[in-house]
Every structure is written in structure tokens, then in C-alpha cells.
Design an enzyme around this catalytic site. Structure first.
Site, PDB file in Angstrom:
ATOM      1  N   GLN A   1      -5.639  50.698  -0.660  1.00 59.62           N
ATOM      2  CA  GLN A   1      -6.652  49.677  -0.434  1.00 59.62           C
ATOM      3  C   GLN A   1      -7.983  50.297  -0.614  1.00 59.62           C
ATOM      4  O   GLN A   1      -8.457  51.044  -0.015  1.00 59.62           O
ATOM      5  CB  GLN A   1      -6.387  49.376   0.857  1.00 59.62           C
ATOM      6  CG  GLN A   1      -7.438  48.381   1.506  1.00 59.62           C
ATOM      7  CD  GLN A   1      -6.990  47.969   3.028  1.00 59.62           C
ATOM      8  OE1 GLN A   1      -6.185  48.080   3.448  1.00 59.62           O
ATOM      9  NE2 GLN A   1      -7.946  46.674   3.232  1.00 59.62           N
ATOM     10  N   PHE A   2      -8.674  50.196  -1.739  1.00 60.24           N
ATOM     11  CA  PHE A   2      -9.811  50.547  -2.127  1.00 60.24           C
ATOM     12  C   PHE A   2     -10.964  49.866  -1.219  1.00 60.24           C
ATOM     13  O   PHE A   2     -12.071  50.953  -1.187  1.00 60.24           O
ATOM     14  CB  PHE A   2     -10.181  50.244  -3.634  1.00 60.24           C
ATOM     15  CG  PHE A   2     -10.932  48.788  -3.729  1.00 60.24           C
ATOM     16  CD1 PHE A   2     -12.146  48.538  -3.996  1.00 60.24           C
ATOM     17  CD2 PHE A   2     -10.102  47.808  -3.778  1.00 60.24           C
ATOM     18  CE1 PHE A   2     -12.823  47.533  -4.127  1.00 60.24           C
ATOM     19  CE2 PHE A   2     -10.545  46.425  -3.949  1.00 60.24           C
ATOM     20  CZ  PHE A   2     -12.033  46.347  -4.064  1.00 60.24           C
ATOM     21  N   THR A   3     -10.832  48.906  -0.534  1.00 60.77           N
ATOM     22  CA  THR A   3     -11.862  48.593   0.526  1.00 60.77           C
ATOM     23  C   THR A   3     -12.195  49.448   1.510  1.00 60.77           C
ATOM     24  O   THR A   3     -13.156  49.459   2.149  1.00 60.77           O
ATOM     25  CB  THR A   3     -11.411  47.164   0.943  1.00 60.77           C
ATOM     26  OG1 THR A   3     -10.326  47.271   1.932  1.00 60.77           O
ATOM     27  CG2 THR A   3     -11.443  46.174  -0.170  1.00 60.77           C
TER      28      THR A   3
END
Length: 145
Positions: A78-80
């Protein structure tokens, strides 16, 4: 490397109506990778995920790790998690690794996890995922390496 981990009774990840990973009792970890992260960071993260004592013992104290309760480990990229939300109302993603670096390090983390523990499931890097879980407690931690 940053993770949001949750102690769960169960968790699963679906991509395009196909389940890519599911666990019963265990740890669900959302994984974010920074540009400066290395395999050493991933190794430290894995150690935390497997050894953090977040499950209750017979006395009701958080004293057991996921391996001691024979739980599953669900790793979800999850890059966010690496977003900067300090200014304005639109998150900035300069703190996230490039997709190539992020995927390589996530894949390394998954490979090391599968080598160390038999109960590992994953999401799919870069995919639009639907994550379902039942948080147990609730127990949620932010872990950084």
C-alpha cells in the site's frame, strides 16, 4: 518501510473478484516502501511482524507473537502509507518508492516471509484491491524500520 498492522480474526484480499490471499487468526499488514528502503529494512520489518507480541496469553496479557499462536500473516502492498498529508488537502506521494523499487522490495519481503513462516498470504502489487478483515481487539499498530 512503514506498516500498519492489525491483529485479526480473519482477513482476505480480492483483486477483480478473485481472492489472492486469506488468513484466519493472525496479522494483516499494510506495507509502504520509501525510496531509501533496502532489504535490511525489509528484514527488520519481517522480524517485527513475526515477533511482535500482540496476542494474548492465558493471563490475558499481550505476550505472544503470531508464530506462537500459529497465526497467518497477510501482507498487502500500500504505497499510500507513504503519503505526505501535512500541507493542503491532496496527499503528496514523493515519500513513496518508485513502483519498480517498491515492488522489488515488497516481493523480497514476501519471499523472506514465506521462507521463515508457512502461513503467508498476500495482496497484489499495483492492483486495485478490496481488503476485508475482522480486527481483533481492536489491536492496531504502526511499525517503522
Amino acid at each position: 518501510m512503514r506498516a500498519v498492522i492489525q491483529r485479526v480474526r480473519y482477513a482476505s484480499v480480492d483483486v477483480n473478484d478473485r481472492t489472492t490471499g486469506t488468513i484466519e487468526q493472525g496479522v494483516m499488514a499494510l506495507i509502504g516502501v520509501a525510496p531509501e528502503d533496502t532489504q535490511t529494512h525489509a528484514d527488520k520489518m519481517l522480524n517485527k511482524l513475526l515477533k511482535l507480541r500482540i496476542f494474548s496469553d492465558d493471563a490475558g496479557k499481550m505476550n505472544l507473537n503470531v508464530q506462537q499462536v500459529e497465526g497467518g500473516l497477510l501482507l498487502v502492498p500500500q504505497f499510500t502509507l507513504m503519503a505526505n498529508t501535512a500541507k493542503g488537502l491532496r496527499p503528496g506521494f514523493d515519500g513513496a518508492a518508485t513502483p519498480v523499487h517498491g515492488e522489488a522490495l515488497f516481493d523480497y519481503l514476501v519471499a523472506q516471509a514465506r521462507h521463515a513462516w508457512p502461513y503467508v498470504a498476500t495482496g497484489e502489487f499495483g492492483a486495485d484491491m478490496q481488503v476485508s478483515l475482522l480486527n481483533d481487539g481492536p489491536v492496531t499498530f504502526i511499525v517503522e524500520t
